[in-house]
Design a protein around this motif. Structure first.
Motif, PDB file in Angstrom:
ATOM      1  N   ARG A 220      -4.321 -26.418  71.791  1.00 13.84           N
ATOM      2  CA  ARG A 220      -5.588 -26.045  70.656  1.00 13.84           C
ATOM      3  C   ARG A 220      -4.701 -25.569  69.528  1.00 13.84           C
ATOM      4  O   ARG A 220      -4.200 -24.675  69.631  1.00 13.84           O
ATOM      5  CB  ARG A 220      -6.562 -25.386  71.425  1.00 13.84           C
ATOM      6  N   ASP A 221      -4.912 -26.467  68.418  1.00 14.77           N
ATOM      7  CA  ASP A 221      -4.179 -25.963  67.026  1.00 14.77           C
ATOM      8  C   ASP A 221      -4.748 -24.880  66.659  1.00 14.77           C
ATOM      9  O   ASP A 221      -3.650 -24.135  65.963  1.00 14.77           O
ATOM     10  CB  ASP A 221      -4.747 -27.268  65.940  1.00 14.77           C
ATOM     11  N   GLU A 222      -5.891 -24.317  66.940  1.00 11.78           N
ATOM     12  CA  GLU A 222      -6.308 -22.915  66.258  1.00 11.78           C
ATOM     13  C   GLU A 222      -5.837 -21.712  66.831  1.00 11.78           C
ATOM     14  O   GLU A 222      -5.912 -20.619  66.454  1.00 11.78           O
ATOM     15  CB  GLU A 222      -8.021 -22.877  65.974  1.00 11.78           C
ATOM     16  N   LEU A 223      -5.457 -22.020  68.134  1.00  7.58           N
ATOM     17  CA  LEU A 223      -4.890 -20.893  68.907  1.00  7.58           C
ATOM     18  C   LEU A 223      -3.145 -20.695  68.813  1.00  7.58           C
ATOM     19  O   LEU A 223      -2.642 -21.706  68.442  1.00  7.58           O
ATOM     20  CB  LEU A 223      -5.154 -21.033  70.325  1.00  7.58           C
ATOM     21  N   SER A 224      -2.788 -19.566  69.172  1.00  7.01           N
ATOM     22  CA  SER A 224      -1.376 -19.337  69.035  1.00  7.01           C
ATOM     23  C   SER A 224      -0.792 -20.123  70.359  1.00  7.01           C
ATOM     24  O   SER A 224      -1.499 -20.288  71.356  1.00  7.01           O
ATOM     25  CB  SER A 224      -1.021 -18.052  69.076  1.00  7.01           C
TER      26      SER A 224
ATOM     27  N   GLU B  34      -1.859 -17.889  73.391  1.00  5.17           N
ATOM     28  CA  GLU B  34      -3.018 -17.980  73.773  1.00  5.17           C
ATOM     29  C   GLU B  34      -3.355 -19.308  74.415  1.00  5.17           C
ATOM     30  O   GLU B  34      -4.025 -19.408  75.266  1.00  5.17           O
ATOM     31  CB  GLU B  34      -3.888 -18.014  72.523  1.00  5.17           C
ATOM     32  N   ASN B  35      -2.565 -20.346  74.166  1.00  6.07           N
ATOM     33  CA  ASN B  35      -2.635 -21.597  74.855  1.00  6.07           C
ATOM     34  C   ASN B  35      -2.288 -21.710  76.258  1.00  6.07           C
ATOM     35  O   ASN B  35      -2.732 -21.990  77.334  1.00  6.07           O
ATOM     36  CB  ASN B  35      -1.870 -22.881  74.096  1.00  6.07           C
TER      37      ASN B  35
ATOM     38  N   PRO C 212       0.292 -19.983  65.257  1.00  3.61           N
ATOM     39  CA  PRO C 212      -0.728 -20.972  65.540  1.00  3.61           C
ATOM     40  C   PRO C 212      -0.051 -22.380  65.768  1.00  3.61           C
ATOM     41  O   PRO C 212       0.908 -22.607  65.020  1.00  3.61           O
ATOM     42  CB  PRO C 212      -1.816 -20.924  64.358  1.00  3.61           C
TER      43      PRO C 212
ATOM     44  N   ARG D 148      -1.021 -25.128  64.848  1.00  2.00           N
ATOM     45  CA  ARG D 148      -1.112 -25.978  63.783  1.00  2.00           C
ATOM     46  C   ARG D 148       0.025 -25.955  62.677  1.00  2.00           C
ATOM     47  O   ARG D 148       0.133 -26.789  61.885  1.00  2.00           O
ATOM     48  CB  ARG D 148      -2.520 -25.906  63.071  1.00  2.00           C
ATOM     49  N   THR D 149       0.633 -24.778  62.808  1.00  2.00           N
ATOM     50  CA  THR D 149       1.627 -24.416  61.943  1.00  2.00           C
ATOM     51  C   THR D 149       3.103 -24.885  62.398  1.00  2.00           C
ATOM     52  O   THR D 149       4.289 -24.683  61.629  1.00  2.00           O
ATOM     53  CB  THR D 149       1.783 -22.886  61.492  1.00  2.00           C
TER      54      THR D 149
END
Length: 526
Positions: free
Chosen positions: A401-405, A408-409, A439, A441-442
């Motif tokens: 999930r892109d929004e999670l670190s 967290e994933n 995150p 996504r980065t």
């Protein structure tokens, strides 16, 4: 050596201020050159600068003769005819018009010296394995691999003096790769290739290592480059250990010098207080001691500064291409245990598959693009056919999930572990400290791949069957090495769809399966 391409004092920064090149200069002659470096080092950007797709903020680029460029993200209008994609449709039309009696000056000017362009195009397509597609077909009828080879044909047809290829073997099957290898071997101009394909890079004459904005050239192919870098790194690590030892010594010497100065100052104070020396003599001794101590401290401070500078230089020379070191005992599968069984299993592509995987086998799944390799892997997971815990790493890295670190994933996939344990596991995949809090996504492409692989291998329950779909596509050489390290620690069964034969050999494939037509057959090792 005649110079075909010169880049002088290039400066390029992205709009956010991130500087990629500052003063980059190099020259290339008519030889085959490979360009390697970590994802994000700027390899593709450099090719785009040379090709004129981007403009440097400073510096110059000079190309002698015609320039050809095959980008990594090549897209062609599916409505185009093949001759239009090759850029010869206008000449063909003019030749046809002349043959039908329209001998206008415009038609002759359009043809120029290209009266044999159709024959040359068909011969070139034949050499690239595209002889059957025909000049009048449309691009939309071609496969992805055929489209890439068509793009290469369009560049070669222009007879370039300098040719830039950006990851040209991505998404090519084995047959198409061999045609591209032959084209590379036959090219006689200046060729600059960005690639992670070992077999392709072992065909070049020199390797350029792009690292931190600097480009270092090594004579020979990829194998010779790796040997040279290994020797350099051994020397750099010895230099680093020597520099670290010298810094520790200079720090000790400085501390001892300060302690001696403090003892002398205390002794002088005691002598004055006892009355054994006069106030004037004590002052003179104190001033002399301070001057001497100051010189002594300056000497040791200078030596420490020099040692620290030498240490910084030594650290710069040691590459940071860390390797994954992780033990995964819970993935172990007994040798006789069946992990997957397919009996005449029908797929939407028409393929009928029969296969049995036992214990920690390592199986390669090969075949041309469009044969159904990915379809087979997704069908296996979609219908929950494996008999043990399993995971699939797809070509599209969209599992996280892109929004999670990253951590967290991992918590979603390994809820039974506490946070410290999850972080310790991620550290073994080179996500140490704050890196685990990034995150998704980065992340760069290589980082996203490594994070996804870590999440799959560290998931609960641990996978005893791991399926990978073209895992080395779009990975730099360092990331491929890291994947190989991780798979060396994996003790379960592997089923890998790939065209990267050198990689498959390196990870110890024990059985080779090929999709041939509508059947899955066992073949000899490639």
């Amino acid at each position: 050596m005649n110079v075909s391409l010169t880049c002088s004092d290039l400066f390029f920064a992205w709009p956010d201020g991130d500087v990629l090149f500052d003063g980059l200069s190099f020259a290339l002659g008519p030889v085959r050159s490979g360009l390697v470096g970590r994802n994000g080092a700027g390899k593709s950007t450099l090719l785009r600068l040379v090709a004129g797709r981007l403009t440097p903020q400073r510096g110059s680029i000079r190309v002698t003769g015609e320039l050809g460029y095959l980008p990594q993200d090549l897209t062609l209008d599916t409505a185009l005819r093949v001759d239009a994609a090759l850029g010869i449709d206008g000449v063909r039309q003019a030749i046809t018009a002349i043959e039908q009696g329209d001998a206008s000056e415009r038609n002759f000017a359009r043809v120029g010296d290209d009266w044999d362009v159709e024959e040359r195009a068909e011969a070139l397509l034949g050499r690239l394995g595209l002889g059957a597609i025909g000049l009048d077909r449309h691009v939309g009828e071609l496969s992805g691999g055929e489209t890439i080879l068509l793009g290469l044909a369009a560049e070669l047809l222009r007879r370039p003096d300098v040719l830039l290829l950006d990851e040209p073997t991505n998404n090519l099957d084995l047959r198409a790769r061999r045609h591209l290898y032959d084209a590379v071997d036959a090219f006689r101009g200046a060729l600059l290739i960005v690639s992670h394909d070992r077999e392709l890079l072992d065909r070049v004459d020199q390797i350029g290592d792009l690292r931190k904005g600097d480009l270092t050239w090594y004579g020979g192919n990829l194998t010779a480059y790796e040997q040279a870098v290994a020797v350099e790194q051994e020397a750099a690590e010895r230099m680093l250990r020597t520099a670290e030892s010298d810094v520790r010594k200079q720090k000790r010497d400085l501390i001892e010098a300060r302690m001696k100065m403090d003892r002398r100052r205390a002794a002088g104070q005691r002598a004055f207080e006892s009355g054994s020396v006069s106030k004037m003599a004590a002052g003179a001794l104190k001033r002399s001691a301070q001057v001497s101590a100051g010189k002594h401290l300056d000497l040791h401070s200078g030596r420490l500064d020099a040692a620290q500078e030498a240490l910084a230089e030594a650290e710069e020379k040691v590459h940071d291409d860390d390797h994954i070191r992780v033990d995964l005992p819970d993935t172990n599968v007994p040798a006789g245990r069946i992990v997957l069984r397919l009996e005449d299993h029908a797929l939407p592509t028409g393929l009928r598959a029969t296969v049995e995987i036992r214990g920690p086998e390592r199986i390669a799944l090969v075949g041309p693009n469009g044969a159904g390799k990915s379809t087979l892997l997704h069908a296996v997971t979609g219908e929950a056919l494996p008999l043990v815990p399993y995971r699939l790493l797809p070509q599209r890295l969209d599992l996280l999930r892109d929004e999670l670190s990253i951590v967290e994933n991992l918590a979603l996939l390994a809820p039974g572990a506490d946070n410290n344990e999850r972080r310790a596991r991620l550290a073994r995949f080179l996500f140490r400290g704050r890196a685990a809090d990034q995150p998704v996504r980065t992340l760069s492409g290589g980082e996203r791949f490594r994070a996804t692989l870590a999440a799959l291998l560290l998931a609960e329950p641990p996978p005893q069957l791991l399926m990978l779909d073209e895992p080395t596509n779009n990975l730099d050489l360092a990331s491929v090495d890291q994947l190989r390290d991780a798979l060396a620690s994996y003790r379960g069964a592997l089923l890998i769809a790939s065209h990267d034969v050198p990689f498959l050999r390196e990870i110890g494939i024990t059985r080779w399966l090929a999709i041939e037509g509508d059947e899955l057959a066992e073949i000899d090792a490639l």
